[in-house]
Design a protein around this motif. Structure first.
Motif, mmCIF file in Angstrom:
data_model
loop_
_atom_site.group_PDB
_atom_site.id
_atom_site.type_symbol
_atom_site.label_atom_id
_atom_site.label_comp_id
_atom_site.label_asym_id
_atom_site.label_seq_id
_atom_site.Cartn_x
_atom_site.Cartn_y
_atom_site.Cartn_z
ATOM 1 N N ARG A 1 0.802 -1.231 0.000
ATOM 2 C CA ARG A 1 0.000 0.000 0.000
ATOM 3 C C ARG A 1 0.834 1.279 0.000
ATOM 4 N N LYS B 1 1.973 -3.482 -8.815
ATOM 5 C CA LYS B 1 0.580 -3.093 -8.524
ATOM 6 C C LYS B 1 -0.205 -4.273 -7.962
ATOM 7 N N LYS C 1 1.495 0.866 -4.830
ATOM 8 C CA LYS C 1 0.721 1.858 -5.583
ATOM 9 C C LYS C 1 1.672 2.574 -6.538
ATOM 10 N N VAL D 1 -4.376 -4.621 -15.806
ATOM 11 C CA VAL D 1 -4.445 -3.560 -14.799
ATOM 12 C C VAL D 1 -4.982 -2.304 -15.472
ATOM 13 N N GLU E 1 -6.864 5.980 -5.489
ATOM 14 C CA GLU E 1 -7.969 5.543 -4.624
ATOM 15 C C GLU E 1 -8.957 4.661 -5.382
ATOM 16 N N LYS E 2 -9.128 4.965 -6.673
ATOM 17 C CA LYS E 2 -10.062 4.178 -7.502
ATOM 18 C C LYS E 2 -9.370 2.977 -8.155
ATOM 19 N N ASP E 3 -8.139 2.689 -7.720
ATOM 20 C CA ASP E 3 -7.392 1.503 -8.163
ATOM 21 C C ASP E 3 -6.870 1.601 -9.585
#
Length: 298
Positions: free
Chosen positions: A26, A55, A60, A119, A163-165
C-alpha cells in the motif's frame, strides 16, 4: 519424490521477496521511465510487466515518462531544424506542439500495454487537474522557449486515481500562470511528483548501471548511499555528465520526504523487480539517514 532444483529456486525467490512485499504494501512508488528501456520493445514490455506486478502485489505505482528520442525523431520527420542553447533543445511554439503530440502518443501506448496485462491505467499530463504548475526555465540566463520549471504540484488527481485503483501514467507537460503549455524535464517532474505524494520509493530507469565511486572501475558500484554522503559526492565535482543533476534531484526528493531513491539500469530486463525484491539489488539506492540499510553481503 525428488523435486526439480529450478522449481525450488522459484520458491526461494518468492520467499526472499516476501519481506519487501510486506514492507511496501500500500506504499506509493514513482517510476521515472526513460532511456533505452523506452525504445527497445522487449525492454519496454519487461518494465511494464514489472510495474504491473508491483501493482498486483499491493504497491501503488505511478509512472512518469519522458520521450526525448521520440521527440527528436518527429522533429526530424516534419523537417524542422532543432536549435540548442547550452546543450538544451530550444522549444519554440511549433516544437512544443510536436512535443505534446509525441508525449501524448507515448503516454497512450504505455496505457495500452498496462491495460493488456489486466491492470487499469489512466494516462494524463501535468495539465490535467492543474497538476504541474510551472514558470519559464532559462539556461544560464538565455531563453530556451517553452521549457518549464515546476513551481507547484497539485496531487489531487493522482490521489483520486490511486484511490479508484487506477495506475496513473503521467507525461511531463505543465502550464504557467497564463495557462501556456510547457515541456518539463521528466526527471524533474518525477522528483516533484514523488515529493508531493510523499512516495516511499522513487526509481529512475537510466542507461547506466548506477553510481560508481570511480566510473572507470566497474567494481566500484555503490549499492547504497546515505543522503549526506550523496551530497558530498555531488559537491566533490567528481561526477560528470547527466548524472549530476539526476543525483541532486534524488537528494532533494529524499530531503522533501521520499524515503528511498533507486538509480537503475533500464537495459537490464526486470531491473525493477531485481532491485526492489532481492537482498542484493542491482543498482544504487540513495536513502535517508533514518532509513535502515537492507542489502546484505553475500
Amino acid at each position: 519424490m525428488e523435486l526439480d532444483h529450478s522449481i525450488m529456486q522459484k520458491a526461494e525467490v518468492l520467499i526472499e521477496a516476501l519481506p519487501y512485499i510486506q514492507r511496501f504494501n500500500r506504499k506509493i512508488i514513482v517510476v521515472k521511465y526513460g532511456g533505452s528501456a523506452m525504445v527497445d520493445e522487449s525492454l519496454k514490455r519487461h518494465v511494464i510487466q514489472d510495474v504491473v506486478l508491483l501493482k498486483l502485489v499491493g504497491f501503488k505505482p505511478i509512472i512518469v515518462h519522458g520521450g526525448g528520442k521520440e521527440i527528436s525523431k518527429w522533429v526530424g520527420k516534419v523537417g524542422m531544424d532543432p536549435h540548442f542553447v547550452n546543450g538544451l533543445r530550444v522549444t519554440d511554439e511549433p516544437t512544443m506542439e510536436i512535443v505534446e503530440m509525441v508525449l501524448g502518443r507515448v503516454n497512450k501506448s504505455l496505457v495500452q500495454l498496462v491495460n493488456e496485462l489486466g491492470v487499469k491505467a489512466v494516462g494524463i499530463s501535468g495539465k490535467d487537474g492543474t497538476m504541474l504548475k510551472c514558470e519559464k526555465k532559462y539556461s544560464k540566463g538565455e531563453d530556451i522557449g517553452f521549457v518549464g520549471e515546476i513551481t507547484q504540484v497539485n496531487p489531487k488527481v493522482i490521489y483520486d486515481l490511486l484511490e479508484k485503483d487506477f495506475l496513473p501514467i503521467i507525461c511531463p507537460v505543465g502550464f504557467d500562470d497564463n495557462y501556456f503549455t510547457y515541456n518539463i524535464n521528466a526527471d524533474d517532474a518525477a522528483c516533484a511528483i514523488a515529493r508531493a505524494v510523499k512516495a516511499e520509493k522513487l526509481a529512475f530507469l537510466t542507461d547506466v548501471e548506477g553510481l560508481y565511486r570511480d566510473f572507470e572501475d566497474k567494481s566500484s558500484l555503490i549499492s547504497e548511499m546515505e543522503v549526506d554522503a550523496a551530497q558530498e559526492f555531488v559537491d566533490s565535482g567528481s561526477l560528470g555528465g547527466g548524472m549530476l543533476p539526476k543525483l541532486q534531484n534524488c537528494i532533494d526528493a529524499i530531503r522533501d520526504g521520499v524515503s528511498r531513491v533507486h538509480i537503475l539500469d533500464g537495459r537490464i530486463p526486470h531491473c525493477l523487480l531485481l532491485e526492489i525484491f532481492t537482498n542484493k539489488g542491482i543498482g544504487t539506492a540513495i536513502l535517508n539517514r533514518k532509513e535502515e540499510h537492507y542489502y546484505h553481503a553475500e
